[in-house]
Scaffold this active site. Sequence first.
Site, PDB file in Angstrom:
ATOM      1  N   ASP A  97       0.825  -1.212   0.000  1.00 50.14           N
ATOM      2  CA  ASP A  97       0.000   0.000   0.000  1.00 50.14           C
ATOM      3  C   ASP A  97       0.856   1.258   0.000  1.00 50.14           C
ATOM      4  O   ASP A  97       0.665   2.159  -0.797  1.00 50.14           O
ATOM      5  CB  ASP A  97      -0.992   0.001   1.190  1.00 50.14           C
ATOM      6  CG  ASP A  97      -0.324  -0.178   2.558  1.00 50.14           C
ATOM      7  OD1 ASP A  97       0.908  -0.410   2.615  1.00 50.14           O
ATOM      8  OD2 ASP A  97      -1.030  -0.094   3.571  1.00 50.14           O
ATOM      9  N   ASP A 100       7.099   3.789   3.393  1.00 51.61           N
ATOM     10  CA  ASP A 100       7.374   4.972   4.207  1.00 51.61           C
ATOM     11  C   ASP A 100       8.869   5.000   4.557  1.00 51.61           C
ATOM     12  O   ASP A 100       9.661   5.533   3.799  1.00 51.61           O
ATOM     13  CB  ASP A 100       6.462   4.912   5.446  1.00 51.61           C
ATOM     14  CG  ASP A 100       6.544   6.139   6.335  1.00 51.61           C
ATOM     15  OD1 ASP A 100       7.080   7.168   5.892  1.00 51.61           O
ATOM     16  OD2 ASP A 100       6.072   6.080   7.487  1.00 51.61           O
TER      17      ASP A 100
HETATM   18  P1  IMP Z   1       7.735   1.309   6.507  1.00 52.22           P
HETATM   19  O1  IMP Z   1       8.423   0.099   7.016  1.00 52.22           O
HETATM   20  O2  IMP Z   1       8.002   2.520   7.365  1.00 52.22           O
HETATM   21  O3  IMP Z   1       8.008   1.593   5.051  1.00 52.22           O
HETATM   22  O4  IMP Z   1       6.222   1.031   6.764  1.00 52.22           O
HETATM   23  C1  IMP Z   1       5.284   0.963   5.802  1.00 52.22           C
HETATM   24  C2  IMP Z   1       3.984   0.559   6.462  1.00 52.22           C
HETATM   25  O5  IMP Z   1       3.577   1.534   7.446  1.00 52.22           O
HETATM   26  C3  IMP Z   1       2.883   0.530   5.421  1.00 52.22           C
HETATM   27  O6  IMP Z   1       2.706  -0.763   4.940  1.00 52.22           O
HETATM   28  C4  IMP Z   1       1.693   1.030   6.186  1.00 52.22           C
HETATM   29  O7  IMP Z   1       1.009  -0.058   6.780  1.00 52.22           O
HETATM   30  C5  IMP Z   1       2.231   1.888   7.284  1.00 52.22           C
HETATM   31  N1  IMP Z   1       2.132   3.317   6.913  1.00 52.22           N
HETATM   32  C6  IMP Z   1       3.140   4.173   6.666  1.00 52.22           C
HETATM   33  N2  IMP Z   1       2.690   5.399   6.354  1.00 52.22           N
HETATM   34  C7  IMP Z   1       1.344   5.308   6.375  1.00 52.22           C
HETATM   35  C8  IMP Z   1       0.277   6.252   6.107  1.00 52.22           C
HETATM   36  O8  IMP Z   1       0.471   7.432   5.760  1.00 52.22           O
HETATM   37  N3  IMP Z   1      -0.978   5.769   6.229  1.00 52.22           N
HETATM   38  C9  IMP Z   1      -1.266   4.494   6.585  1.00 52.22           C
HETATM   39  N4  IMP Z   1      -0.315   3.577   6.831  1.00 52.22           N
HETATM   40  C10 IMP Z   1       0.980   3.982   6.738  1.00 52.22           C
HETATM   41 MG    MG Z   2       0.898  -1.990   5.616  1.00 54.22          MG
END
Ligand code: IMP
Ligand code: MG
Length: 174
Positions: A97, A100
């Site tokens: 989805d 981040d």
């Molecule tokens: P990462 O490991 O920080 O890249 O985490 C990504 C995960 O964090 C995604 O799969 C989302 O579930 C969650 N996430 C990060 N940013 C958002 C946002 O703006 N809205 C909703 N979920 C988010």
């Molecule tokens: Mg997620």
Amino acid sequence: MVDKKIVFSKGEIQKRVKTLGEKISKDYAGQPLILIGILNGAFIFMADLVRQVNLPVEIDFVRVSSYGNHAHSSGVISFTKDIELDITNKNVLLVEDIVDTGRTISHLKEIIAARQPRSIKICTLIDKKERREIEVEIDYQGFAVDHGFLVGYGLDYAEQHRHYPEIYHLLNPE
Ligand code: IMP
Ligand code: MG
């Protein structure tokens, strides 16, 4: 009251997902492809994307839990649901989805790559670069967003808001 501002409309999302599906179909042209959706966030994106892919396609899902929270994902992940298909020597596309910090997807890609697929690529609906900590090569991207917390079209805040057909910027998440 939840204060939210629309970022991408239903129409914009549909148009972009169609373009992504066409690009994927062209790039893999006639080859079988396994789409692996990352639960729960990617469930709506995955459902729409797969209907725009004109290839012999199989789908599977993983669910991972990362130790940490929305404010900081540690990148240490464990599977709460693993895939069930054998991906050895198959083309795999991870469907996420939102990327981040990049920790979740890069760790997941490493784990899946160790199972010897023929190829492995990443498709994310949203590339959010604000907090990127790990450099990730994103092969297919729906939208790039600079900042903010997004909800809707599968994306949640504390498991709420996933069902909106549009994507919103949540203005007061705390
Ligand atoms: P990462 O490991 O920080 O890249 O985490 C990504 C995960 O964090 C995604 O799969 C989302 O579930 C969650 N996430 C990060 N940013 C958002 C946002 O703006 N809205 C909703 N979920 C988010
Ligand atoms: Mg997620």
